[in-house]
Design a protein around this motif. Structure first.
Motif, PDB file in Angstrom:
ATOM      1  N   ILE A 165      22.984  59.781  99.422  1.00  0.00           N
ATOM      2  CA  ILE A 165      22.135  58.949  98.572  1.00  0.00           C
ATOM      3  C   ILE A 165      20.710  59.481  98.575  1.00  0.00           C
ATOM      4  CG2 ILE A 165      21.149  56.631  98.317  1.00  0.00           C
ATOM      5  CD1 ILE A 165      23.839  55.542  99.323  1.00  0.00           C
ATOM      6  N   GLN A 166      20.216  59.919  99.747  1.00  0.00           N
ATOM      7  CA  GLN A 166      18.874  60.474  99.820  1.00  0.00           C
ATOM      8  C   GLN A 166      18.774  61.783  99.041  1.00  0.00           C
ATOM      9  OE1 GLN A 166      18.410  60.486 104.079  1.00  0.00           O
ATOM     10  NE2 GLN A 166      17.316  58.539 104.071  1.00  0.00           N
ATOM     11  N   ALA A 167      19.841  62.576  99.018  1.00  0.00           N
ATOM     12  CA  ALA A 167      19.851  63.810  98.225  1.00  0.00           C
ATOM     13  C   ALA A 167      19.774  63.488  96.736  1.00  0.00           C
ATOM     14  CB  ALA A 167      21.093  64.630  98.531  1.00  0.00           C
ATOM     15  N   ILE A 168      20.426  62.421  96.336  1.00  0.00           N
ATOM     16  CA  ILE A 168      20.352  62.005  94.935  1.00  0.00           C
ATOM     17  C   ILE A 168      18.922  61.596  94.586  1.00  0.00           C
ATOM     18  CG2 ILE A 168      21.067  60.194  93.305  1.00  0.00           C
ATOM     19  CD1 ILE A 168      23.837  60.356  94.571  1.00  0.00           C
ATOM     20  N   TYR A 169      18.244  60.928  95.511  1.00  0.00           N
ATOM     21  CA  TYR A 169      16.862  60.544  95.251  1.00  0.00           C
ATOM     22  C   TYR A 169      15.960  61.763  95.133  1.00  0.00           C
ATOM     23  CZ  TYR A 169      18.293  55.787  96.204  1.00  0.00           C
ATOM     24  OH  TYR A 169      18.920  54.583  96.157  1.00  0.00           O
ATOM     25  N   LEU A 170      16.238  62.800  95.882  1.00  0.00           N
ATOM     26  CA  LEU A 170      15.468  64.039  95.747  1.00  0.00           C
ATOM     27  C   LEU A 170      15.682  64.635  94.358  1.00  0.00           C
ATOM     28  CD1 LEU A 170      13.604  66.036  97.163  1.00  0.00           C
ATOM     29  CD2 LEU A 170      15.628  67.250  97.954  1.00  0.00           C
ATOM     30  N   LEU A 171      16.906  64.579  93.878  1.00  0.00           N
ATOM     31  CA  LEU A 171      17.201  65.037  92.529  1.00  0.00           C
ATOM     32  C   LEU A 171      16.440  64.184  91.513  1.00  0.00           C
ATOM     33  CD1 LEU A 171      18.924  66.777  90.559  1.00  0.00           C
ATOM     34  CD2 LEU A 171      20.629  64.959  90.692  1.00  0.00           C
ATOM     35  N   LEU A 172      16.373  62.889  91.746  1.00  0.00           N
ATOM     36  CA  LEU A 172      15.621  62.011  90.854  1.00  0.00           C
ATOM     37  C   LEU A 172      14.134  62.346  90.846  1.00  0.00           C
ATOM     38  CD1 LEU A 172      17.236  58.492  91.336  1.00  0.00           C
ATOM     39  CD2 LEU A 172      17.378  59.994  89.356  1.00  0.00           C
ATOM     40  N   PHE A 173      13.612  62.776  91.981  1.00  0.00           N
ATOM     41  CA  PHE A 173      12.197  63.191  92.028  1.00  0.00           C
ATOM     42  C   PHE A 173      11.955  64.346  91.071  1.00  0.00           C
ATOM     43  CE2 PHE A 173       9.042  66.153  93.766  1.00  0.00           C
ATOM     44  CZ  PHE A 173       7.909  65.367  93.682  1.00  0.00           C
ATOM     45  N   PHE A 174      12.792  65.360  91.139  1.00  0.00           N
ATOM     46  CA  PHE A 174      12.618  66.514  90.258  1.00  0.00           C
ATOM     47  C   PHE A 174      12.865  66.147  88.799  1.00  0.00           C
ATOM     48  CE2 PHE A 174      13.428  68.787  94.301  1.00  0.00           C
ATOM     49  CZ  PHE A 174      12.198  69.425  94.385  1.00  0.00           C
ATOM     50  N   LEU A 175      13.812  65.275  88.561  1.00  0.00           N
ATOM     51  CA  LEU A 175      14.052  64.805  87.212  1.00  0.00           C
ATOM     52  C   LEU A 175      12.849  64.014  86.699  1.00  0.00           C
ATOM     53  CD1 LEU A 175      16.097  64.665  84.914  1.00  0.00           C
ATOM     54  CD2 LEU A 175      17.040  62.630  85.982  1.00  0.00           C
ATOM     55  N   GLY A 176      12.273  63.178  87.555  1.00  0.00           N
ATOM     56  CA  GLY A 176      11.070  62.434  87.186  1.00  0.00           C
ATOM     57  C   GLY A 176       9.906  63.351  86.872  1.00  0.00           C
ATOM     58  N   MET A 177       9.752  64.402  87.666  1.00  0.00           N
ATOM     59  CA  MET A 177       8.686  65.379  87.393  1.00  0.00           C
ATOM     60  C   MET A 177       8.914  66.057  86.048  1.00  0.00           C
ATOM     61  SD  MET A 177       6.501  65.138  89.780  1.00  0.00           S
ATOM     62  CE  MET A 177       5.521  66.602  89.706  1.00  0.00           C
ATOM     63  N   PHE A 178      10.155  66.389  85.745  1.00  0.00           N
ATOM     64  CA  PHE A 178      10.476  67.011  84.465  1.00  0.00           C
ATOM     65  C   PHE A 178      10.168  66.063  83.308  1.00  0.00           C
ATOM     66  CE2 PHE A 178      13.530  67.612  80.993  1.00  0.00           C
ATOM     67  CZ  PHE A 178      13.169  68.894  80.595  1.00  0.00           C
ATOM     68  N   LEU A 179      10.568  64.802  83.443  1.00  0.00           N
ATOM     69  CA  LEU A 179      10.310  63.831  82.383  1.00  0.00           C
ATOM     70  C   LEU A 179       8.819  63.617  82.157  1.00  0.00           C
ATOM     71  CD1 LEU A 179      13.046  61.156  83.228  1.00  0.00           C
ATOM     72  CD2 LEU A 179      13.087  62.816  81.364  1.00  0.00           C
ATOM     73  N   LEU A 180       8.059  63.531  83.240  1.00  0.00           N
ATOM     74  CA  LEU A 180       6.610  63.360  83.107  1.00  0.00           C
ATOM     75  C   LEU A 180       5.962  64.591  82.494  1.00  0.00           C
ATOM     76  CD1 LEU A 180       5.709  61.468  86.399  1.00  0.00           C
ATOM     77  CD2 LEU A 180       5.805  60.571  84.066  1.00  0.00           C
ATOM     78  N   ASN A 181       6.464  65.762  82.861  1.00  0.00           N
ATOM     79  CA  ASN A 181       5.939  66.983  82.257  1.00  0.00           C
ATOM     80  C   ASN A 181       6.216  67.007  80.754  1.00  0.00           C
ATOM     81  OD1 ASN A 181       4.719  69.669  82.429  1.00  0.00           O
ATOM     82  ND2 ASN A 181       6.778  70.359  81.854  1.00  0.00           N
TER      83      ASN A 181
END
Length: 128
Positions: A104-120
């Motif tokens: 689950i924590q690995a999925i949250y790390l993936l969400l961090f990078f996805l969030g950075m991509f969306l904000l970019n």
């Protein structure tokens, strides 16, 4: 403001905030899973997921091969998650209990990078 840009910002910030909250307080993941045993909590969470997902799908159901597709998928995933939680609560809780906290924590790390991509994509910080 374009609805796509607004939702890119919304889902981007949501992913980033969620990542930091759970990173600084990893016990919160277990607490959320434990709280899902409470039927009232489960109903509220599923209701919010259905509302957010349905609003997203109704306002932004764009199936283009770009960042707009991610926004559409976030909306559909939220809607489906809410429906599944509301319809099959016991099976969902059982599945969550079997999940490994590290996974689950690995999925949250993936969400961090996805969030950075969306904000970019929303703010155009780093041009591609």
């Amino acid at each position: 403001m374009d609805i796509s840009v607004f939702l890119l910002k919304f889902w981007g910030w949501y992913c980033i905030i969620f990542f930091f909250v759970l990173s600084f307080n990893p016990k919160r993941v277990k607490q959320i899973v434990d709280n899902l045993k409470d039927a009232r909590f489960l109903i509220i969470i599923s209701l919010f997921a259905v509302i957010i997902g349905l609003l997203n799908v109704l306002a932004h159901n764009i199936w283009e091969a770009n960042s707009k597709l991610l926004v559409t998928l976030f909306g559909w995933l939220a809607l489906i998650k809410g429906i599944i939680l509301f319809t099959f609560p016991k099976q969902t809780i059982k599945l969550l209990k079997q999940s490994n906290i590290k996974f689950i924590q690995a999925i949250y790390l993936l969400l961090f990078f996805l969030g950075m991509f969306l904000l970019n994509e929303a703010y155009g910080i780093v041009p591609f």
